[in-house]
Structure formats: structure tokens, C-alpha cells
Design an enzyme around this catalytic site. Sequence first.
Site, PDB file in Angstrom:
ATOM      1  NE  ARG A 179      -3.785   0.729   2.108  1.00  0.00           N
ATOM      2  CZ  ARG A 179      -4.988   0.874   2.679  1.00  0.00           C
ATOM      3  NH1 ARG A 179      -5.130   1.649   3.728  1.00  0.00           N
ATOM      4  NH2 ARG A 179      -6.047   0.245   2.202  1.00  0.00           N
ATOM      5  CB  CYS A 215     -14.102   1.465   0.410  1.00  0.00           C
ATOM      6  SG  CYS A 215     -13.609   3.188   0.404  1.00  0.00           S
TER       7      CYS A 215
HETATM    8  N1   CP Z   1     -11.119   0.141   2.952  1.00  0.00           N
HETATM    9  C1   CP Z   1      -9.836   0.118   3.348  1.00  0.00           C
HETATM   10  O1   CP Z   1      -8.906  -0.134   2.565  1.00  0.00           O
HETATM   11  O2   CP Z   1      -9.651   0.384   4.667  1.00  0.00           O
HETATM   12  P1   CP Z   1      -8.272   0.639   5.386  1.00  0.00           P
HETATM   13  O3   CP Z   1      -7.702   1.905   4.834  1.00  0.00           O
HETATM   14  O4   CP Z   1      -8.582   0.724   6.837  1.00  0.00           O
HETATM   15  O5   CP Z   1      -7.348  -0.518   5.078  1.00  0.00           O
HETATM   16  N1  NVA Z   2     -10.036   6.835  -1.312  1.00  0.00           N
HETATM   17  C1  NVA Z   2      -9.643   6.394   0.010  1.00  0.00           C
HETATM   18  C2  NVA Z   2      -9.883   4.937   0.160  1.00  0.00           C
HETATM   19  C3  NVA Z   2      -9.570   4.407   1.533  1.00  0.00           C
HETATM   20  C4  NVA Z   2      -9.773   2.925   1.635  1.00  0.00           C
HETATM   21  C5  NVA Z   2      -8.197   6.724   0.252  1.00  0.00           C
HETATM   22  O1  NVA Z   2      -7.373   6.495  -0.656  1.00  0.00           O
HETATM   23  O2  NVA Z   2      -7.875   7.231   1.321  1.00  0.00           O
END
Ligand code: CP
Ligand code: NVA
Length: 305
Positions: A103, A262
Site C-alpha cells: 500500500r 469502502c
Molecule cells: N477500505 C480500506 O482499505 O480500509 P483501510 O484503509 O482501513 O485498510
Molecule cells: N479513497 C480512500 C480509500 C480508503 C480505503 C483513500 O485512498 O484514502
Amino acid sequence: MTKDLLQLTDFSSEEIHRCMSLSAEMKAEVKSGTFRKPLADKAFAMIFHKPSLRTRMSFEVGIAQLGGTPMFVTDAEISLGKRESVHDVAKVLSRYVDGILIRTFSHAQVEELAEHASVPVVNMLTDLTHPCQVMADIFTVYEKKGTIENQVVTYLGDGNNMTNSWLNLARRIPMELRIATNPNTMPDPGLLQAAREEGLSKIVVTDDPREACKGSDVLYTDVWASMGQKDQAGSKADLLQRFQLNQDLLSMAKDDCLVMHCLPAERGREITDEVMDGPNSVVFDEAENRMHAQKGILCMLLENR
Ligand code: CP
Ligand code: NVA
């Protein structure tokens, strides 16, 4: 060739359907306490450059349930691309682990990692896309509606990595995808153009949220300011106030419309408490389904190796 999941379009339509059945099977196994351990003796590096609740927990628990070992690392340990090159990190990690999950901010960095790794790489969210989330979302639709095809899905709010992920899904699964947003908060132009040109789904972009919600099967929203953009929270709120998912907009949709997010949510901004906690909301099913969908993804990526 190693198979990665950097964007949802790395999977074919058939593979997305297969992931639905595999995830459903594995979810049933967890519920009955009879799950297999197809990832026994497999280890996974999980690199996080942004915060996470769902992604970290669902991958860690899911990998452990399948018999594998998840390893959490942050930039404090590896300082990707600074302490050593992305190339060298990819080569070294590939000698230790069976998959690299990341991530981060830059999608290009994830592509670079995948280019040099000899094990599968999974995008756990970049500024461009969040494929694991949209796979869990469509798995939730599959459970609730019995199908993933030909749904009218309306995305309300910021044109961000989630909007882009829905555009990629619409390139593999036929649907009507309506994006209701401000002209200044549009999704990625390249992915929008690709979805339109490929023509599998009907793609509508509008700044009229009420019209967009009419007759929808799914109403979806996400935070107005994503991670890394929180300094824009005020300006985005000004642009997106009309797109708040509230009872008025929900009343335009079908009675059995699914309300999806989400998470994390900024309650009172992009979604009201009334809607998020109301009878149409499936937001916590979506959160749970992250784990089941990701188990399907990992098994599929590792099975051809
Ligand atoms: N929806 C999602 O990716 O949540 P987190 O940022 O908590 O991992
Ligand atoms: N668009 C949001 C999604 C989080 C799961 C972000 O990137 O922060």
C-alpha cells in the site's frame, strides 16, 4: 510469467467470476470451522506507506487462516527507493517470500516493484486504484443480489482511487456505471476513456446526483479527501457537498438498493449516519468480505506458480 494484481484489469472476466466462487467457498469454510490451509509454508511481505485498519487486519487474519505467514513492514524499516532501490528490494524480498503486498502513494512504484519481483505483487491501494476493495465490493453484490452483472451502480463523490477501481471493474463485468461528481473532481481520464472505448459497460458521468441515483441497484461513496490529500478536505467538501449520500438521494434509488462505502467513513460528510446505519447499508459486510475476497485473490495468484 508471474501473475500480479496491480489493477483489477489484471484479472479477466472469467477470473473475477472464479474469484467470486472461490471466496464464497472459503467464506463458508470459515463459518463452519472447516477451512483448508492452501498457503501453508507460504510467507507474505506486507508493505504499508499509508495507514490501514481493514486491509492490514483482513490480509493478516486471512493469510493466517490459510496457513501462511504475513509480515508487516513500514517505510521505517525498508525506506523503499531511498535506503535501497525498488529493484533491489524486489530482488531480495523475492528470495524470502511467496508474495509482496504493498500500500503506497505512487502506482508507478508498485509497477516497478512488480517488474523486478519474481513472486506475485498485490496492490493494497495506491493513489490510482484499490483493486482488493472493489473485488470485495463486487463479492458483496454477488452475495446480496445473486449476480454481479448488469447492475446499475452509482458512485457519488470524489473521483478517486475507488472510482477508478469501479471503472476497471466495468471493463471486465457488464454494468451501468454512473459517476456523479463535480467537473473538478473527475476520475483518472485514461481509465475513464478506456472504459468508454472498450464499451462493455455503459459509463455515465454527471454532476446531477438526483438523476444519477434514479433506479440504482447500488449507491457507493467514499471519503472526499483521500489519504495524502487531507489538506484538501475543505476545498473538496465545498465541491462535493451536493453529492452527499443522504436519505433524499437514497429515496431516488430502487427500494432494495445496496448502500456501499469502502470505509473509513467521515460520517456527516460524504454519508449521513441515517443512511450508513440504515436498512440498505451493507458497509460492514463489505468490510468483512475484504478478508474472504482477498483469500480468493491470493489462492488464484499462487496456484499457477
Ligand atoms: N477500505 C480500506 O482499505 O480500509 P483501510 O484503509 O482501513 O485498510
Ligand atoms: N479513497 C480512500 C480509500 C480508503 C480505503 C483513500 O485512498 O484514502
